[in-house]
Design an enzyme around this catalytic site. Structure first.
Site: not given
Length: 392
Positions: A127, A173, A324
């Site tokens: 990520d 994220h 996600s």
């Protein structure tokens, strides 16, 4: 891909928060970026954090409470303090807001059936990196020598820290993804690999290399919260992972349409990649498919992905939304199974058994039924307890 929302929590100690999103890949060395209304290009595919509107960094406004010092460690004690409003010592629990989602997938029962809570299982988070100093990750990461950053220019280094600022589209994220995994499987080990920049963009070549590297480091679960409109060299890396016995969990995408995006669409194949891979969409507390979540014949399972409270850089916590965020829920449940001795009897079958143990939610989604024919919501809602029972 995912849409991110924000809530404020008044807590004590350090702050913690997580955010996860989806990514995309293409046939050559493609550019990936957060998918916020970016036009597709023949030269590159941009991946995006799946948001309803605005940028991923939009959640960075407002005030957030502190993560209670030392409280995260209570998760590994087996007391399941995650569902209480406070820990045994009276410290406020920053994540009790997820109780409805965890009850929805019967997580408490699953953790009871898996008392090791994912111990010994390496989960690779490929990520934007993670906040290595976040208290949520104390004692939960693989050795520093195994960490990698493929998103930097030149040769990869060993510092997968989140970079940028909250104004950047993809900032936070990876931290978010890792935090959700550890809520589900507190004793799992996170292998942090940075393959996306803070802008939410990255090269499909970097992600493919990261997947291969993670497998070679012993990762048994690889979390890929990234999507693209077409195939790329990532598929070869996923095939490599599958042959080596690693499960790859992938986001369906956040456009709300009936096309599961790459690489998640590969999970629908009947080869090793399909057997060891799993595509994940998002569901609401009402059992309706999340409006933003992609669906279709290649979707395999649904998990909670809306307003999931998790860790965020600088020790914060926030609520995030998107497919996600549903992906790490499934990654965590797989880690619970792999952490138990009996899971060895089901080697190579866990993804398949997880897919087919879900709760049918067609009756809550009649507006979608009949539009395509056949199974378009996969096996329905993830039932973690039923899955753990099934692989005993």
């Amino acid at each position: 891909m995912l849409r991110i929302t924000k809530q404020t929590f008044l807590l004590a100690g350090l702050t913690a928060l997580l955010a996860a999103c989806g990514t995309t890949t293409t046939t050559a060395d493609t550019t990936l970026s957060a998918q916020a209304a970016m036009p597709a290009s023949t030269a590159s595919i941009r991946m995006t954090t799946a948001e309803a509107a605005g940028s991923f960094g939009a959640w960075a406004t407002g005030s957030f409470g502190a993560w209670a010092s030392g409280s995260f460690g209570a998760w590994a004690s087996g007391s399941f303090g995650v569902w209480a409003t406070t820990f045994a010592d009276g410290t406020p629990n920053p994540l009790h807001n997820n109780v409805e989602e965890w009850n929805q997938i019967h997580l408490a029962g699953a953790q009871t059936l898996a008392p090791n809570l994912g111990a010994g299982v390496i989960v690779a988070v490929i990520d934007t990196g993670i906040d290595l100093k976040h208290p949520a990750f104390e004692g939960t990461l693989t050795p520093a020598r195994t960490w990698r950053d493929y998103a930097m220019s030149g040769r990869p280094d060993r510092d997968p820290s989140e970079e940028g600022t909250p104004a950047d589209h993809g900032y936070g994220h990876g931290t978010a993804v890792a935090g959700i995994i550890l809520q589900v499987a507190p004793n799992a080990k996170i292998l942090p690999i940075r393959a996306l920049r803070a802008t939410g963009e990255g090269s499909s070549t970097d992600i493919a290399e990261a997947i291969t590297y993670a497998v070679d480091q012993g990762a048994k679960i690889i979390n890929v919260s990234a999507v693209a409109d077409r195939d790329s060299d990532i598929s070869k890396a996923i095939d490599y992972a599958s042959v080596k016995g690693a499960y790859v969990v992938m986001a369906a995408g956040n456009r709300g349409d009936h096309v599961v995006q790459y690489p998640a669409s590969k999970a629908g194949l009947t080869n090793s990649m399909g057997i060891m891979g799993i595509s994940v969409g998002s569901i609401e507390r009402t059992f309706k498919k999340s409006a933003y979540s992609n669906y279709g014949h290649q979707l395999e399972i649904l998990a909670p992905g809306t307003e999931i409270v998790t860790a965020y850089p600088e020790g914060q916590i926030r609520a995030v939304t998107g497919t996600s965020f549903a992906v790490p829920v499934v990654s965590g449940v797989l880690a619970l199974a792999l952490g138990e001795r009996y899971s060895a009897d089901n080697a190579g079958q866990l993804a398949e058994k997880l897919k087919f143990g879900g709760r049918n939610v067609d009756e809550y989604n009649t507006d979608l039924m009949g539009t395509m024919g056949g199974q378009i919501l996969g096996s329905g809602l993830l039932n973690a307890e039923a899955f753990l029972n099934n692989v005993r």
